[in-house]
Design a protein around this motif. Structure first.
Motif, mmCIF file in Angstrom:
data_model
loop_
_atom_site.group_PDB
_atom_site.id
_atom_site.type_symbol
_atom_site.label_atom_id
_atom_site.label_comp_id
_atom_site.label_asym_id
_atom_site.label_seq_id
_atom_site.Cartn_x
_atom_site.Cartn_y
_atom_site.Cartn_z
ATOM 1 N N ALA A 23 0.834 -1.198 0.000
ATOM 2 C CA ALA A 23 0.000 0.000 0.000
ATOM 3 C C ALA A 23 0.871 1.252 0.000
ATOM 4 C CB ALA A 23 -0.940 -0.009 1.207
ATOM 5 N N ASP A 24 1.954 1.229 0.775
ATOM 6 C CA ASP A 24 2.865 2.380 0.807
ATOM 7 C C ASP A 24 3.583 2.565 -0.528
ATOM 8 O OD1 ASP A 24 2.186 2.879 3.422
ATOM 9 O OD2 ASP A 24 3.931 1.849 4.276
ATOM 10 N N ALA A 25 3.979 1.450 -1.146
ATOM 11 C CA ALA A 25 4.729 1.532 -2.403
ATOM 12 C C ALA A 25 3.837 1.899 -3.584
ATOM 13 C CB ALA A 25 5.430 0.201 -2.670
ATOM 14 N N GLY A 26 2.550 1.531 -3.511
ATOM 15 C CA GLY A 26 1.631 1.828 -4.601
ATOM 16 C C GLY A 26 1.971 1.055 -5.864
ATOM 17 N N PRO A 27 1.687 1.639 -7.032
ATOM 18 C CA PRO A 27 1.943 0.950 -8.303
ATOM 19 C C PRO A 27 3.418 0.638 -8.548
ATOM 20 C CG PRO A 27 0.484 2.842 -8.613
ATOM 21 C CD PRO A 27 1.036 2.942 -7.225
ATOM 22 N N ASP A 28 4.318 1.325 -7.825
ATOM 23 C CA ASP A 28 5.751 1.086 -8.009
ATOM 24 C C ASP A 28 6.266 -0.104 -7.201
ATOM 25 O OD1 ASP A 28 6.144 3.170 -9.791
ATOM 26 O OD2 ASP A 28 6.446 4.637 -8.190
ATOM 27 N N GLY A 29 5.380 -0.789 -6.481
ATOM 28 C CA GLY A 29 5.790 -1.946 -5.695
ATOM 29 C C GLY A 29 5.293 -3.242 -6.301
ATOM 30 N N MET A 30 6.080 -4.305 -6.147
ATOM 31 C CA MET A 30 5.687 -5.627 -6.618
ATOM 32 C C MET A 30 6.090 -6.673 -5.597
ATOM 33 S SD MET A 30 6.495 -5.739 -10.738
ATOM 34 C CE MET A 30 5.606 -7.299 -10.900
ATOM 35 N N TYR A 31 5.288 -7.727 -5.502
ATOM 36 C CA TYR A 31 5.637 -8.865 -4.657
ATOM 37 C C TYR A 31 6.572 -9.799 -5.428
ATOM 38 C CZ TYR A 31 1.600 -7.503 -1.781
ATOM 39 O OH TYR A 31 0.717 -6.820 -0.976
ATOM 40 N N ASP A 206 -2.439 -5.811 -5.835
ATOM 41 C CA ASP A 206 -2.192 -5.685 -4.386
ATOM 42 C C ASP A 206 -2.684 -6.903 -3.611
ATOM 43 O OD1 ASP A 206 -4.874 -5.237 -4.744
ATOM 44 O OD2 ASP A 206 -4.926 -3.287 -3.743
ATOM 45 N N GLU A 207 -3.133 -7.937 -4.294
ATOM 46 C CA GLU A 207 -3.548 -9.173 -3.637
ATOM 47 C C GLU A 207 -2.392 -10.169 -3.597
ATOM 48 O OE1 GLU A 207 -8.221 -10.022 -4.169
ATOM 49 O OE2 GLU A 207 -7.079 -10.140 -6.040
ATOM 50 N N ILE A 208 -2.403 -11.017 -2.578
ATOM 51 C CA ILE A 208 -1.386 -12.050 -2.406
ATOM 52 C C ILE A 208 -2.058 -13.415 -2.499
ATOM 53 C CG2 ILE A 208 0.328 -13.050 -0.839
ATOM 54 C CD1 ILE A 208 0.647 -10.279 0.423
#
Length: 335
Positions: A23-31, A206-208
């Motif tokens: 959530a903090d990283a937004g679209p720039d974050g990936m799992y 954003d789902e795992i």
């Protein structure tokens, strides 16, 4: 040498932490789990996250649990662990272990995970190239461009699903537990995928994927056959997952009648493609030569591989009939 771009690497210990970091990283974050798909893609600039959130430190995403309703697998179980786990390898779930065993090479199976293979990025000869190569052809629709070079007049991307485990999961009727900011939901494996090379998953970014649920053995059996150029390393250019449920009381599978069936093809479309016509050709029939031939012919007709992976596409289509026949013959022999 291809190099990774700079990024921030985070290691949450709980699902709650992972969701908050995303959530903090937004679209720039990936799992990321094992990273055998994401990191090569980052080197080629297919994906360019500024924040990478590892799921491998979350204990609840690893391990196995046998339940009355079947088997629950953690998505961070490595493919090597999956193939070696006796309750999977030596049971009705053996097709899952076999598909995992056929993925790539031992080194990559030691790193790659079940969840990673189920969520594998779609592939294409025009996409899986270096940034400079793709730039030379003005990129493609899947990343940075506007044209699908496989079908230039098409409004959609035709990159192909190349997972080995996904067709088996769809065939046996597995379910996936997803957790995200809005809560959790259970998705049947057959509805986890879109037939679109770009938006190929129904899972939100954003789902795992938290749990893979395999149904309880209930008179069914499944097998997986894979076509590739080499005996290891290569992605499938055709995968065939065949599942049958025998009518009660048929102890001899050589002559037993099929109550239900599913045939799922990998490597020929942007999703694991279920072929209802092939299943219909088997339902209520003994698994004899005539029924197998009808099912193989039914699977051949809707299989429409394109020129976006290895081998000649017309030959790959011909192999659909051959591999479906071989998979069903194996089911007939098993007992």
């Amino acid at each position: 040498m291809l190099r990774l771009p700079s990024f921030t690497y985070l290691q949450p210990k709980t699902l709650k932490e992972a969701l908050a970091m995303k959530a903090d990283a937004g679209p720039d974050g990936m799992y990321v789990a094992g990273g055998t798909d994401l990191y090569p893609n980052m080197k080629r600039r297919h994906q360019e996250p500024r924040t990478v959130i590892s799921l491998m430190g979350i204990r609840e995403l690893a391990g196995y649990e046998m339940r009355d309703a079947g088997c629950a697998l953690g998505p961070c179980v490595t493919l090597s662990e999956l193939t070696a786990y006796p309750p999977i390898r030596l049971s009705a779930y053996s097709a899952v272990a076999h598909a995992a065993e056929l993925v790539s090479t031992p080194l990559l199976r030691n790193m790659g995970t079940l969840g990673g293979n189920l969520c594998l990025d779609t592939r294409c000869n025009y996409y899986d190239q270096t940034y400079e190569w793709r730039k030379a052809i003005d990129f493609c629709m899947k990343k940075d461009g506007h044209i699908c070079w496989v079908a230039p007049s098409s409004p959609r991307c035709w990159a192909v699903s190349s997972s080995d485990v996904a067709p088996v999961a769809v065939a046996i009727g597995a379910e996936f537990l997803l957790v995200g900011p809005q809560g959790e939901r259970v998705v049947p494996a057959g509805r986890f995928y879109h037939n679109d090379g770009i938006n190929y998953l129904t899972k939100q970014a954003d789902e795992i994927l938290v749990e893979v649920r395999l149904p309880a053995p209930d008179g069914w059996d499944a097998v997986y056959h894979k076509l590739r150029r080499r005996g290891s390393f290569d992605f499938p250019v055709l995968g065939v997952a065949a599942w049958v449920k025998w009518e009660p009381g048929n102890g001899n599978r050589e002559t037993g009648r099929v109550a239900e069936a599913r045939i799922v093809l990998g490597g020929v479309a942007s999703w694991p493609q279920e072929i209802p016509e092939a299943a219909a050709a088997l339902r209520g029939c003994e698994l004899g030569d005539d029924a197998i031939a009808r099912a193989a012919a039914a699977a051949y007709r809707p299989a429409k591989p394109l020129d976006n992976t290895d081998f000649d596409l017309s030959w790959r289509k011909q192999m659909t009939r051959v591999y479906v026949k071989a998979a069903l013959e194996e089911l007939r022999r098993r007992g």
